[in-house]
Design an enzyme around this catalytic site. Structure first.
Site: not given
Ligand code: NAD
Length: 362
Positions: A15, A75, A94, A96, A118, A270
């Site tokens: 992506r 990412k 993102y 995380h 997120e 996940d």
């Protein structure tokens, strides 16, 4: 503002942070967009497509990052990226961070401001930058199930929609949120017999209304899960308990009574997965078998369709990204939904749940 788009470097990540269409919007709003060469290769967009949209192409991520005030990615930054980030730069991607102390330390040390897709919120209490990937994963789940059901992959050999005179597949979706609804839409569209199980009665009412009698709904109990799973050709795991690991709703014992050649697609993998027998798999080797049941547990399903996923992600991130580019950090201060996305600010963690799970000061 100068907005930078480096090429994604995480393994099998195709992506891109900004599509050419999104670049055009930033440029139209008066911003300069710097894109690393070949950043759009994974979605079939060339450097020329980006130039036509108004971007400047640079040869390396290093040049892009060094010259940008805001960096837009997909990412979480990798070690080679976070060491290049500096104070006064805004990272929008993102992150995380909770399970990733190394990245957290790297971002804190850089002094940058990091806004995590997120945790950005919307007025309905949803997570608008996570939802598009759940839509993609839900729809893909049925495609994955269709492949795994084929005899040559170990499946029962039943066509999802059947044919006139022959019964279709029974598909059970556990969790009727974004993933579950989109899985159900695809399954209904293909002619399957679909049941959605959820523990929220208001949600079951909405689903009943939405599908107008085309799906059965059931309240989630051990009994209802067991009954449905035993009769299913396909079970989609799509539960989410925010902030927690997925509950194990299908035990090993239940699994052993499922039909041989039936398929589970554990989209919730996940968050640890909702089947006791699930473990994460990859696109390169997506399935394995336990007790004759085919398991598909790919943890980054949207990565299989980067073209669709990048466009869906860009549609959702664009208004937030533009607000940041237009107003700088003031956009974060004046918009509570963007503020909810702020995870790191100049050497401090600013998201309590992340700080708590990392055991770092908030
Ligand atoms: P969501 O919050 O929209 O929906 C979750 C649903 O689960 C809710 O309706 C909730 O009521 C229901 N639920 C919770 N506990 C339940 C229980 N015990 N029994 C039945 N239903 C229960 O979440 P979502 O966006 O649909 O995401 C679902 C999961 O899919 C998440 O873990 C998400 O991270 C994951 N996901 C995975 C991928 C992937 O590539 N594997 C991609 C996107 C999302």
């Amino acid at each position: 503002m100068k907005v930078g788009v480096p090429k994604e470097i995480k393994t099998h990540e195709y992506r891109v942070g900004l599509t050419p269409g999104a670049v055009r919007e930033y440029v139209a709003a008066g911003h300069k967009v710097l894109v690393e060469t070949n950043a759009g290769t994974g979605i079939g967009s060339t450097d020329d497509d980006y130039r036509k949209a108004g971007a400047t192409i640079l040869d390396s991520a290093r040049e892009v990052i060094a010259s940008s005030e805001m960096i837009v990615k997909v990412k979480e930054p990798q070690a080679s990226e976070w060491v290049q980030l500096q104070e006064n730069q805004i990272l929008f991607t993102y992150l995380h961070l909770a399970p990733d102390p190394e990245q957290a330390k790297g971002l804190l040390k850089s002094g940058c401001t990091a806004i995590a897709y997120e945790t950005v919120t919307d007025t309905h209490g949803g997570l608008p930058l996570l939802a598009p990937m759940s839509e993609v994963a839900g729809r893909l789940a049925i495609e994955a199930a269709g492949t795994a059901l084929k005899r040559y992959t170990g499946g029962r050999g039943r066509l999802i929609g059947g044919v006139p005179g022959v019964q279709p597949s029974r598909i059970v979706v556990i969790g009727g949120g974004v993933v579950g609804t989109h899985a159900a839409r695809m399954a209904v569209g293909l002619g399957a017999e679909v049941t959605i199980i959820d523990r929220s009665i208001p949600r079951l009412r909405e689903l009943d209304e939405l599908f107008q009698g085309r799906v059965r709904t059931r309240f989630s109990t051990i009994d209802s899960v067991e009954e449905e799973v035993f009769a299913a050709d396909v079970v989609i795991g799509a539960v989410l308990v925010p902030g927690a690991s997925a509950p194990k709703l299908v035990s090993r014992k239940m699994l052993s009574s499922m039909r041989k050649g039936s398929v589970i697609v554990d989209v919730a993998i996940d968050q640890g997965g909702c089947f006791e027998t699930s473990h994460p798999t990859t696109h390169a080797d997506p399935t394995y078998e336990v007790d004759g049941v085919i398991h598909y547990c790919v943890a980054n399903m949207p990565g299989a369709v980067p073209l669709t996923s990048s466009h869906a992600l860009n549609n959702a991130t664009l208004p937030f990204g533009l607000a940041i580019a237009n107003k700088g950090f003031a956009a974060v201060l004046e918009n509570p939904h963007l503020r909810a996305g702020l995870n790191v600010y100049r050497g401090r963690l600013t998201y309590k749940a992340v700080a708590d799970s990392l055991g770092l000061p908030f």
